[in-house]
Motif scaffolding. Structure first.
Motif, short mmCIF file in Angstrom:
data_model
loop_
_atom_site.label_atom_id
_atom_site.label_comp_id
_atom_site.label_asym_id
_atom_site.label_seq_id
_atom_site.Cartn_x
_atom_site.Cartn_y
_atom_site.Cartn_z
N ARG A 47 0.84 -1.19 0.00
CA ARG A 47 0.00 0.00 0.00
C ARG A 47 0.88 1.24 0.00
NH1 ARG A 47 -4.89 -2.14 -1.35
NH2 ARG A 47 -5.55 -3.75 0.13
N GLU A 48 1.71 1.36 -0.99
CA GLU A 48 2.67 2.46 -1.05
C GLU A 48 2.54 3.20 -2.37
OE1 GLU A 48 6.70 1.49 0.25
OE2 GLU A 48 6.01 -0.58 0.53
N ASN A 49 2.85 4.48 -2.33
CA ASN A 49 2.95 5.29 -3.55
C ASN A 49 4.42 5.35 -3.93
OD1 ASN A 49 0.63 6.67 -1.70
ND2 ASN A 49 0.04 6.62 -3.85
N LEU A 50 4.81 4.60 -4.96
CA LEU A 50 6.21 4.43 -5.29
C LEU A 50 6.67 5.44 -6.33
CD1 LEU A 50 6.36 0.55 -5.54
CD2 LEU A 50 6.76 1.99 -3.54
N VAL A 51 7.90 5.90 -6.18
CA VAL A 51 8.54 6.78 -7.16
C VAL A 51 9.88 6.17 -7.52
CG1 VAL A 51 9.45 9.07 -7.66
CG2 VAL A 51 7.39 8.83 -6.25
N VAL A 52 10.05 5.81 -8.78
CA VAL A 52 11.32 5.26 -9.25
C VAL A 52 12.07 6.40 -9.92
CG1 VAL A 52 12.43 3.53 -10.71
CG2 VAL A 52 10.25 3.02 -9.59
N ALA A 53 13.10 6.91 -9.22
CA ALA A 53 13.83 8.09 -9.70
C ALA A 53 15.24 7.76 -10.16
CB ALA A 53 13.90 9.14 -8.59
N ARG A 54 15.65 6.48 -10.07
CA ARG A 54 16.98 6.07 -10.52
C ARG A 54 16.83 4.94 -11.53
NH1 ARG A 54 17.47 6.35 -4.86
NH2 ARG A 54 18.67 8.17 -4.14
N SER A 55 17.88 4.68 -12.27
CA SER A 55 17.87 3.64 -13.31
C SER A 55 18.11 2.29 -12.67
CB SER A 55 18.94 3.94 -14.37
OG SER A 55 18.68 5.16 -15.02
N VAL A 56 17.10 1.80 -11.99
CA VAL A 56 17.18 0.50 -11.33
C VAL A 56 16.23 -0.46 -12.03
CG1 VAL A 56 17.74 1.56 -9.11
CG2 VAL A 56 15.33 1.13 -9.71
N THR A 57 16.30 -1.74 -11.57
CA THR A 57 15.35 -2.74 -12.04
C THR A 57 14.43 -3.09 -10.88
OG1 THR A 57 16.90 -3.67 -13.66
CG2 THR A 57 15.07 -5.07 -12.94
N LEU A 58 13.12 -2.94 -11.12
CA LEU A 58 12.12 -3.26 -10.11
C LEU A 58 11.23 -4.36 -10.68
CD1 LEU A 58 10.67 -2.54 -7.39
CD2 LEU A 58 9.28 -0.93 -8.71
N ARG A 59 11.23 -5.52 -9.99
CA ARG A 59 10.52 -6.65 -10.59
C ARG A 59 9.93 -7.55 -9.51
NH1 ARG A 59 15.93 -9.96 -12.61
NH2 ARG A 59 16.41 -10.93 -10.59
N GLY A 60 8.93 -8.34 -9.95
CA GLY A 60 8.38 -9.36 -9.08
C GLY A 60 9.20 -10.62 -9.19
N PRO A 61 8.90 -11.62 -8.36
CA PRO A 61 9.67 -12.87 -8.39
C PRO A 61 9.41 -13.64 -9.69
CG PRO A 61 7.77 -13.11 -6.96
CD PRO A 61 7.81 -11.67 -7.35
N GLU A 62 10.44 -14.33 -10.17
CA GLU A 62 10.29 -15.11 -11.39
C GLU A 62 9.32 -16.26 -11.17
OE1 GLU A 62 13.90 -16.40 -13.11
OE2 GLU A 62 14.84 -14.42 -13.14
N GLY A 63 8.55 -16.53 -12.20
CA GLY A 63 7.63 -17.65 -12.13
C GLY A 63 6.39 -17.42 -11.31
N SER A 64 6.16 -16.20 -10.90
CA SER A 64 4.98 -15.91 -10.09
C SER A 64 4.35 -14.59 -10.53
CB SER A 64 5.36 -15.85 -8.60
OG SER A 64 4.20 -15.67 -7.81
N PRO A 65 3.86 -14.53 -11.77
CA PRO A 65 3.30 -13.27 -12.28
C PRO A 65 2.05 -12.86 -11.50
CG PRO A 65 2.81 -15.08 -13.77
CD PRO A 65 3.78 -15.62 -12.77
N GLY A 66 1.91 -11.56 -11.26
CA GLY A 66 0.75 -11.03 -10.57
C GLY A 66 0.77 -11.19 -9.07
N SER A 67 1.86 -11.74 -8.50
CA SER A 67 1.90 -11.97 -7.05
C SER A 67 2.27 -10.71 -6.27
CB SER A 67 2.89 -13.09 -6.72
OG SER A 67 4.22 -12.73 -7.12
N VAL A 68 2.77 -9.69 -6.97
CA VAL A 68 3.13 -8.43 -6.30
C VAL A 68 2.13 -7.37 -6.70
CG1 VAL A 68 4.89 -6.66 -6.02
CG2 VAL A 68 5.57 -9.05 -6.25
N ARG A 69 1.37 -6.85 -5.73
CA ARG A 69 0.34 -5.85 -5.98
C ARG A 69 0.77 -4.52 -5.38
NH1 ARG A 69 -4.30 -7.13 -3.01
NH2 ARG A 69 -5.51 -5.68 -4.29
N ILE A 70 0.83 -3.50 -6.23
CA ILE A 70 1.08 -2.13 -5.76
C ILE A 70 -0.29 -1.46 -5.70
CG2 ILE A 70 2.41 -0.04 -6.12
CD1 ILE A 70 4.08 -2.61 -5.88
N ALA A 71 -0.81 -1.24 -4.50
CA ALA A 71 -2.21 -0.83 -4.37
C ALA A 71 -2.41 0.14 -3.21
CB ALA A 71 -3.09 -2.06 -4.19
N PRO A 72 -1.97 1.39 -3.36
CA PRO A 72 -2.22 2.38 -2.31
C PRO A 72 -3.71 2.77 -2.30
CG PRO A 72 -1.24 3.43 -4.21
CD PRO A 72 -1.24 1.95 -4.51
N LEU A 73 -4.11 3.42 -1.24
CA LEU A 73 -5.51 3.81 -1.11
C LEU A 73 -5.87 5.01 -1.97
CD1 LEU A 73 -5.97 3.28 2.73
CD2 LEU A 73 -6.56 1.73 0.85
#
Length: 811
Positions: A47-73
């Motif tokens: 439940r976070e409002n994320l800001v990606v301000a650097r050239s990084v890689t942000l990913r969910g775990p391999e083999g588990s699509p849709g298991s990471v939900r970014i869902a702030p209110l």
């Protein structure tokens, strides 16, 4: 709140300095991450409002699509401001004033993201951002699917907008994305939209469908280029352009559109190349306003589902068709209004129910090296100021090749009209026209038919094998001004023994010496030379009214119809006997209205009714002449009255049966000659009330409307007889009769199977009543044949018995 950990792999200049850390929140991990770090997010809801301000890689775990939900209110769930890599995340937003995924800067790579949201937009790209978005899905029933604004750009590959509360993809304020192999569907607004100066949209291999607005909309000086795209199943127009919009369609397909397939206005410019437009409810191409232009090259426009011209050019617009095909449409090309223009080159126009090319209200059409085939009218120049040129064109298998009326003045050069049913070229009502080197062959009427003293010019024209004559110049009358009539030079025909023209025609004779040369133009022909009516069939041996009524009684069902016919017959018979006894007989109007669905026996009863009247001495012959709208309504002024008169004369002494008579008075009858047929028919019925019995037939509701809008017709008919649909038991009896007639028998269980079949069969518009019963029997016979053909030595039962298994599948 369930929340997983974030594992960050920190990288440096040396592989020995790589290290791994774990963080309790995404925000903390992003804060600690350096350029090039990889953030692998454990499954969970964040439940976070994320800001990606650097050239990084942000990913969910391999083999588990849709298991990471970014869902702030509320707010923006994910903002990207750098050339980062973001993949395998599920993003959810709830803020109607903010996007779910906002890309503000850099050239990030966004891959395999699933955005399920109720936000202002699913993905929003703005400013200097140039993302590459691959295999992402947007489901946003509350707002825009993908928005590219304020100079933003980027490439979207294999992405899908599965729903949108507004536009599927919206480009404005200088945005310029490229879509590759994307799908946009189930949008409550436009599928693809681009608006505003410097806004541009490019789409390759994309599909747009199931939108409540237009499929593609380009407005306000925006530009777009679509290649190999499909636009179909929209609720509104397929493609719309407005206000200086520019669009190029190459190798695209626009189909199954209930409104206009393509509509452009207000100085918009459209270029189509190798594009097909089909199954449209209104116009295929609709072009409006001065400065608006469409250029179509190697395109095909066909299979209209409505009753409108395929190409409509009006209000000063321009259309250019080069190497195109237009076919299977009600009308092909309509050009209207002064300043409007159509240029058609090396194109085919065919299978046109009404008019292939219509030019009116001062418009211009130029056709070069074109082929027009299978149309009611090839080209019609309708009124004053309307004109243009037909050059080196062929017109084949039409009712009338070219019509010129009401002051229109086209130039027709080196054109050939082959096998017209009525006339090759027809000029009337003050039409003019110049015909140079034209040819008519195999006309069912005249080659050139010029009436009303029209000032038409014919030079070096030729006619061959015209049934009623090569040339006919009907006199304008004794009050015509001197010098009126056609000017004819060096025209020839395969006729011989031709008479001089009428006195008011201006004819210049400069023909060469040949046995087939027109020494003079023929005068108007008489009916004795060219009878219009086909001789009646040889008379059959007449039957008594009792015998005919016996056949009527033997028909399946129709109990109320039989009572009505018997009552009418009894009235006529008693009236005849009263006259013989010197008594007054009640006046009985014998004309009838038959209403009901197809296949209910209306034609059969009409035939028997005619025989009954003949047996009673009311009609001379009692034969049946069956016609419909196409047999009565012509394509030019005067031809409808002639056709209706011919049909009436053919039925003289019998019954004229007009099927689907309501088609003579369509609800939208602004440019229809059906009223002329009705008016002619009403007068003939009054003038020859004892010579012909007229029966008009059609669907119940449509016939009620037909009679209500034509009181003059309604007053001519004595009664309406309604033919009810057959019930399952009656349909079974029809099949049994068919089987007996063709020496088949129904096996045990077949009757029950047929009754169930006829009970379950859909009773919609396609249901044919008795025709359906006969088709069912034929289908059973075919299936029986397929079955018995495999038996080497079939018995008599094998050859004659039809089983329930032989029934066809329900439609």
């Amino acid at each position: 709140m369930a929340q997983g950990t974030v594992q960050v792999t920190h990288t440096g200049t040396s592989r020995w300095r790589r290290r791994t850390g774990e963080y309790a929140s995404l925000a903390a991990a992003l804060e600690a991450a350096a350029e090039g770090d990889v953030l692998t997010v454990a499954p969970g809801t964040y439940r976070e409002n994320l800001v990606v301000a650097r050239s990084v890689t942000l990913r969910g775990p391999e083999g588990s699509p849709g298991s990471v939900r970014i869902a702030p209110l509320d707010g923006v769930p994910l903002t990207v401001r750098a050339s980062a890599i973001v993949q395998d995340l599920h993003v959810e937003g709830q803020d109607s004033a903010a996007p779910a995924l906002l890309v503000e800067d850099g050239a990030p790579e966004l891959t395999d993201l699933r955005i399920v949201t109720r936000s202002a937009s699913g993905i929003e790209v703005r400013g200097g951002a140039r993302p590459t978005v691959r295999r992402c899905t947007v489901d946003n029933p509350a707002g825009i699917g993908i928005a590219v604004l304020d100079g933003g750009g980027g490439v979207f590959e294999e992405c899908e907008v599965v729903s949108a509360g507004q536009a599927g993809v919206a480009v404005r304020d200088g945005g310029h994305p490229r879509l590759e192999r994307c799908r946009v569907h189930h949008a409550s607004g436009v599928g693809l939209s681009a608006t505003g100066e410097n806004s541009a949209l490019e789409a390759v291999g994309c599909e747009v469908y199931e939108t409540r607005g237009s499929g593609v909309q380009i407005t306000g000086r925006a530009t777009a280029h679509l290649t190999d795209c499909d636009v179909h199943r929209t609720t509104a127009d397929g493609v719309t352009l407005d206000t200086d919009a520019v669009l190029t369609l190459a190798d695209c397909r626009i189909h199954d559109i209930p409104e206009n397939a393509v509509d452009l206005r207000s100085r918009s410019v459209l270029t189509l190349t190798r594009t097909t437009v089909s199954k449209f409810g209104r116009n295929g191409l609709s072009v409006w306003d001065p400065g608006t232009r469409v250029d179509a090259n190697q395109c095909e426009i066909f299979d209209s589902t409505g009753d409108y011209p395929a190409v409509w050019v009006s209000d000063g617009a321009t259309a250019v068709l080069d190497s195109c095909r237009v076919h299977d449409v009600p009308d092909a090309l309509f050009v209207l209004d002064r300043g409007s223009r159509a240029d058609v080159v090396d194109s085919d126009i065919s299978q046109v129910r009404n008019t292939a090319v219509s030019v009116s209200d001062g418009a211009t059409a130029q056709l070069d090296d074109c082929r027009i085939r299978d149309a009611a009218t090839g080209a019609w120049f309708r009124d004053h100021g309307s004109g243009g040129t037909l050059n080196n064109c062929t017109v084949d298998a039409t009712q009338t090749g070219v019509i010129v009326t009401k002051g229109a003045d086209p130039t027709i050069e080196r054109c050939t009209v082959d096998s017209p049913a009525e006339a090759g070229f027809y000029v009337s009502a003050g039409g003019r026209g110049t015909f140079l080197g034209c040819r008519v062959t195999g006309s069912g009427g005249y080659g050139f038919h010029v009436i009303d003293g029209c000032r038409t010019t014919l030079k070096k024209c030729r006619t061959e094998r015209c049934a009623r004559g090569g040339y006919e110049f009907a006199d304008a009358g004794p009050d015509a001004a001197p010098g009126t009539g056609p000017v004819v030079e060096d025209c020839t025909s395969d006729e011989s023994g031709l008479k001089p023209p009428a006195v008011h025609e201006t004819v210049v004779e400069t023909a060469s010496q040949s046995t087939s040369v027109l020494g003079a133009i023929p005068s108007q022909r008489t009916a004795e030379q060219d009878p219009l009516i086909t001789p009646a069939d040889p008379e059959k041996e007449s039957r008594s009214s009792k015998a005919v009524l016996g056949e009527l009684d033997a028909l399946v069902g129709l109990d109320s119809v039989k009572r009505e016919v018997r009552a009418l017959t009894d009235m006529i018979e008693v009236g005849r006997r009263r006259q013989q006894a010197g008594l007054k007989a009640a006046s009985v109007k014998r004309h009838l209205v038959f209403t009901g669905s197809p296949g209910t026996g209306k034609t059969t009863v009409a035939r028997l009714y005619g025989e009954i009247l003949a047996s009673l001495g009311v009609l001379e012959k009692g034969h049946l002449v069956e016609v419909s709208r196409v047999d009565l309504v012509g394509e030019h002024i005067g031809s409808t009255a002639i056709r209706t008169q011919e049909a009436f004369d053919k039925a003289r002494g019998g019954v004229l049966f007009i099927d689907e008579a309501y088609a003579l008075s369509p609800e939208d009858s602004g440019r229809d000659f059906g009223k002329e047929a009705i008016d002619t028919l009403v007068k003939l019925m009054e003038d020859h009330r004892d010579a012909v019995v007229v029966i008009v037939a059609g669907y119940t509701a449509e016939m009620e409307r037909f009679l209500s809008v034509n009181p003059g017709v309604a007053s001519r008919f004595s009664r309406t007889i309604t033919f009810s649909d057959y019930n399952p038991e009656e349909l079974l009896r029809i099949v049994e009769q068919q089987a007996e007639e063709h020496e088949y028998r129904l096996a045990e269980g077949a009757s029950e199977g047929l009754t169930k079949y006829f009970t379950a069969i859909p009773k919609g518009a396609a249901f044919g009543n008795g025709r359906t019963a006969r088709q069912t029997f034929e289908a059973m016979v075919e299936r029986h044949a397929s079955r018995v053909a495999q038996v080497e030595e079939p018995s008599t039962d094998d050859l004659t018995l039809l089983y329930a298994e032989d029934l066809p599948e329900l439609p």
